[in-house]
Each structure stands twice: as structure tokens, then as C-alpha cells.
Design an enzyme around this catalytic site. Sequence first.
Site, PDB file in Angstrom:
ATOM      1  N   SER A 128      17.175  -0.309 -47.133  1.00  0.00           N
ATOM      2  CA  SER A 128      16.181   0.755 -47.264  1.00  0.00           C
ATOM      3  C   SER A 128      16.123   1.261 -48.695  1.00  0.00           C
ATOM      4  O   SER A 128      17.137   1.280 -49.404  1.00  0.00           O
ATOM      5  CB  SER A 128      16.541   1.915 -46.333  1.00  0.00           C
ATOM      6  OG  SER A 128      15.753   3.053 -46.606  1.00  0.00           O
ATOM      7  N   TYR A 153      21.747   8.278 -43.077  1.00  0.00           N
ATOM      8  CA  TYR A 153      20.977   7.045 -42.911  1.00  0.00           C
ATOM      9  C   TYR A 153      21.106   6.163 -44.153  1.00  0.00           C
ATOM     10  O   TYR A 153      21.407   4.966 -44.059  1.00  0.00           O
ATOM     11  CB  TYR A 153      19.503   7.378 -42.646  1.00  0.00           C
ATOM     12  CG  TYR A 153      18.595   6.175 -42.703  1.00  0.00           C
ATOM     13  CD1 TYR A 153      18.656   5.186 -41.724  1.00  0.00           C
ATOM     14  CD2 TYR A 153      17.674   6.023 -43.735  1.00  0.00           C
ATOM     15  CE1 TYR A 153      17.829   4.077 -41.780  1.00  0.00           C
ATOM     16  CE2 TYR A 153      16.845   4.917 -43.795  1.00  0.00           C
ATOM     17  CZ  TYR A 153      16.920   3.955 -42.816  1.00  0.00           C
ATOM     18  OH  TYR A 153      16.108   2.851 -42.874  1.00  0.00           O
TER      19      TYR A 153
END
Length: 331
Positions: A128, A153
Site C-alpha cells: 500500500s 494498517y
Amino acid sequence: MTTLVTGAAGFIGFHVSDRLMARGEEVIGLDNVNDYYSTKLKRDRIAALQGRHADFDFIEVDFADHGALQQATAGKAFEKVVHLGAQAGVRYSIENPHAYVQSNLVGHLNMLELARHRALEHFVYASSSSVYGGNDTLPFRVEDRVDHPLSLYAATKKSDELISETYSHLYRLPQTGLRFFTVYGPWGRPDMAMWLFTKAIFEGKPINVFGEGNMRRDFTYIDDIVSGIVACHDNPPPDDGEVKAGGSRSPHRLYNIGNHRSEELTRMISLIEQACGREAEKQLMPMQPGDVRDTYADISAIQRDLGFAPTTGIDEGVPRFVAWYKEYHGL
């Protein structure tokens, strides 16, 4: 060629599975269809794949459950993995950290173990752009240090990259990690800003514009993302001792996949308003915990190695999303 695609009921996994099967490959889709967002949307994606491709093989299982994963894939033959399944979302990681450790760390390890014991040809996985965290030098480069994640995350995705590097070093498992930048388009996720804004506008409700509207994102259309994933899928990194994108000498590459264009959030909202045919009532809000103000992808590494070239800007992509949203909801 058969590829195991995790997260096949998810946004990107759905489109990757569709693209691979459309060109004649076999796909085994794997997903636990959890309720982080609408399970109806996830099952509609699976139904669409089954409707388009009669031989699509779907397995409903949680890859974070090692025993269940082993049992579900026993007797299934595949040569490559595209591991897109994960617990997504920056803000939800603050509310439910255990879900991220289980899915993104334990699950990633389980998938790597599956790949190494089967000596697979290539393991492509989702990282990501969140790993860039507090970096303030734009555009973000895969050579940049990413040691200061702003959310759990992001920390799990950085951890996945490190675990993958270890597996490539120890077991010479060819891997490619992909740092995605704000993916959007038809069949997208309901927790993403573009969906939330479109939904609110059609319902006549105000939209929350975080960062007081002073935010920029490298919005990347789903078709471009899929083209990049498939190009990586087709080109495992060589085990030649040379330095790869991201710095590894093992057969492990890291790439940014973005549009290489940072757009103002207000510009995206304006395009949604035009496509919806009505103006949004905007509520300016402060930055949210874990969020970043700007993202901008340097895609020179994947351009150089694989010829990746995004073709869809938000002027085209946003109206396509809104048109799909209207059709899906019967508006």
C-alpha cells in the site's frame, strides 16, 4: 496456467480474476467474504465472475486460518498466486487492530508458506502507498525509507514487505510487492471516499471533506491497476543477484502502481457533482488520525521494467464510476 487469487470477492481481486480469465487463464478465487463492508456487494462480484466465466473456481475460506487454508487448497493445482486479500482501511485499523494482525500478518505468512512448499513460480502481493506514512518528499519513490507508518494498517503492509523479503532470501521464492495508490472505479469499495461522496449526493446528505479539503491523492483507475498487476504476474523477478526495484538482491521487487498524478480532493468532488448532476453540501472536517495529506506515486521503476503506463485520468474515470454506481443501484 492457473493462478490462485486471494480477495477474489474484493474490488481489485474481482477485476484481476476477470482479466486473467478473459485472456484464457484459469483462476481459483479465494475469499472469506467477511462483513467489513457489504457482503451482498462481494457476493454480487462473485456471481458476476461466475456468470462471465463458467469454469471460475471459488473457495470461501479464511486464509488467516492455516488449517482451513491447507484443507481448502489440497488437491488444487496452481502455479502462481496473486495475494490481494487483506483487512483494508486506515481508520478501521484504529478501531479493530486485531483484525489487521490476523489477516495482514498471520494471513500473509500462511500464504507465503503455501507458496514456498509448493515452489510456486511467482507470488504477487498487495502492499500500500500507506507505507510512506509521514514522508514529505513527493513523489513517493520505492527507494524512499518507509520507517514511520501513521496507522497500524500501514505498519502491517510494511511488515508484509519485510516478511516477503525474508522468504525470497531464504527460499528464493520470486515475489513482487505492489504499493497501490487510491484505487477507484466500477465495483469499488463502499468505505472509499468516491463511493461515500456519490452515495451522499444522491441521497441529498452532506459530505464530510476531511483535511479541510486541502488534500491531494494519486487517484488510480482500476483498469490501470489491473494492467500493472497482470504485467507483474507475467514477469517474475529473476534470481540473478542484481539489485531490484526496492533494493533487494533476492528475487523480490517492490513497485508503486499509481497514476503518477496528484489531484486535489476538491477536483475529484467537482467531477462527482458533474456526473451526478447536482452539487454536494460540503462539511469541512479536520484531518483524521492515521491519514496523510498528500500522495503521489513515482512509477518510474515499473515503467522501466515492465512498460507500465496508466491511461485513465479522473476526468474519464470518475464519470465511469458514477455511471456504474447508478446502474448497480438502479438510479
